[in-house]
Design an enzyme around this catalytic site. Sequence first.
Site, mmCIF file in Angstrom:
data_model
loop_
_atom_site.group_PDB
_atom_site.id
_atom_site.type_symbol
_atom_site.label_atom_id
_atom_site.label_comp_id
_atom_site.label_asym_id
_atom_site.label_seq_id
_atom_site.Cartn_x
_atom_site.Cartn_y
_atom_site.Cartn_z
ATOM 1 N N ASP A 112 -4.038 1.301 11.442
ATOM 2 C CA ASP A 112 -5.441 1.030 11.785
ATOM 3 C C ASP A 112 -5.475 0.486 13.216
ATOM 4 O OD1 ASP A 112 -8.124 0.340 11.688
ATOM 5 O OD2 ASP A 112 -7.871 -1.338 10.333
ATOM 6 N N LYS A 172 -6.004 5.837 11.292
ATOM 7 C CA LYS A 172 -7.401 5.535 11.618
ATOM 8 C C LYS A 172 -7.466 5.233 13.105
ATOM 9 C CE LYS A 172 -9.590 2.793 8.542
ATOM 10 N NZ LYS A 172 -10.008 1.483 7.991
ATOM 11 N N ASP A 194 -5.757 -0.354 -1.499
ATOM 12 C CA ASP A 194 -6.649 -1.173 -2.321
ATOM 13 C C ASP A 194 -7.902 -1.625 -1.582
ATOM 14 O OD1 ASP A 194 -5.423 -3.088 -0.536
ATOM 15 O OD2 ASP A 194 -6.062 -4.652 -1.918
ATOM 16 N N GLY A 233 0.781 -1.239 0.000
ATOM 17 C CA GLY A 233 0.000 0.000 0.000
ATOM 18 C C GLY A 233 0.807 1.279 0.000
ATOM 19 N N ARG A 292 -5.778 0.789 -6.411
ATOM 20 C CA ARG A 292 -4.458 1.274 -5.973
ATOM 21 C C ARG A 292 -3.976 2.467 -6.794
ATOM 22 N NH1 ARG A 292 -2.215 -2.086 -2.124
ATOM 23 N NH2 ARG A 292 -2.567 -4.318 -2.371
ATOM 24 N N GLY A 306 -3.045 -0.957 14.607
ATOM 25 C CA GLY A 306 -1.691 -0.795 15.131
ATOM 26 C C GLY A 306 -0.930 -2.110 15.216
ATOM 27 N N GLU A 334 4.449 3.878 6.224
ATOM 28 C CA GLU A 334 3.229 3.063 6.171
ATOM 29 C C GLU A 334 2.145 3.780 5.375
ATOM 30 O OE1 GLU A 334 1.700 0.426 6.549
ATOM 31 O OE2 GLU A 334 2.025 -0.612 8.440
HETATM 32 P P1 5GP Z 1 -3.167 -2.449 11.287
HETATM 33 O O1 5GP Z 1 -2.199 -3.576 11.477
HETATM 34 O O2 5GP Z 1 -2.680 -1.118 11.818
HETATM 35 O O3 5GP Z 1 -4.547 -2.800 11.759
HETATM 36 O O4 5GP Z 1 -3.419 -2.303 9.745
HETATM 37 C C1 5GP Z 1 -2.496 -1.931 8.867
HETATM 38 C C2 5GP Z 1 -2.842 -2.477 7.499
HETATM 39 O O5 5GP Z 1 -4.250 -2.769 7.325
HETATM 40 C C3 5GP Z 1 -2.534 -1.416 6.489
HETATM 41 O O6 5GP Z 1 -1.178 -1.431 6.096
HETATM 42 C C4 5GP Z 1 -3.494 -1.779 5.371
HETATM 43 O O7 5GP Z 1 -2.910 -2.765 4.556
HETATM 44 C C5 5GP Z 1 -4.694 -2.368 6.051
HETATM 45 N N1 5GP Z 1 -5.780 -1.389 6.214
HETATM 46 C C6 5GP Z 1 -6.340 -0.968 7.362
HETATM 47 N N2 5GP Z 1 -7.347 -0.096 7.134
HETATM 48 C C7 5GP Z 1 -7.411 0.049 5.785
HETATM 49 C C8 5GP Z 1 -8.256 0.829 4.921
HETATM 50 O O8 5GP Z 1 -9.146 1.591 5.310
HETATM 51 N N3 5GP Z 1 -8.012 0.706 3.573
HETATM 52 C C9 5GP Z 1 -7.041 -0.109 3.075
HETATM 53 N N4 5GP Z 1 -6.906 -0.148 1.759
HETATM 54 N N5 5GP Z 1 -6.226 -0.859 3.870
HETATM 55 C C10 5GP Z 1 -6.411 -0.771 5.202
#
Ligand code: 5GP
Length: 176
Positions: free
Chosen positions: A103, A131, A159, A44, A165, A105, A99
């Site tokens: 989201d 987020k 994506d 991403g 993307r 974390g 990054e």
């Molecule tokens: P975390 O581990 O912080 O929950 O999530 C990180 C990963 O979740 C990001 O690098 C991404 O790949 C995916 N992700 C979380 N929220 C979103 C979103 O709203 N859109 C997209 N495209 N990917 C997300």
Amino acid sequence: MTSPQPTPLFTESEIAARVATLAAAISRDYADRGELLLVGVLKGTFIFLADLARRIEVRRQIDFVALSSYRDGATRPAELRPVMDLRGDITGRHVLVVEDIVDTGRTLAYLMPLLAARSPSSLAVCTLLHKRARREVAIEPDYVGFEVPDRWVVGYGLDHAERYRALPYIGVIEER
Ligand code: 5GP
């Protein structure tokens, strides 16, 4: 088959302006530290990293890691595992992890200790999107592009099932 058009959240020019501001802050903060290593978390981050790297004004190199999130019926929450490691050694280097979005974390909670164990001189995080609503782990990125609501965002590298993307702006789609 056509995909639904995302509802725009940040335009191309808003993104460009924010990336320039982030790059200026990073350039200022790392000005006296020697070379910076930007570590992109695939996939991403690839467009954001390309734009950010071209705007940063200190000497920099670029490397990548890729993680995959593995979920079977019995494994909850999804288990992360590395699918591509850095090409180079980071011992004694100034590392900035780039990054696309933080989201829950959990990705950073997994990745940062792995990198810290390799003894970089410094280790920080720059995320395009943040987020906050779904955070499960106490992680505070050092540089944040935009705060986003608890919706699924796409475009500018991000994506949904590998679609969107290459969209030049960041938007929201309805399904999760
Ligand atoms: P975390 O581990 O912080 O929950 O999530 C990180 C990963 O979740 C990001 O690098 C991404 O790949 C995916 N992700 C979380 N929220 C979103 C979103 O709203 N859109 C997209 N495209 N990917 C997300």
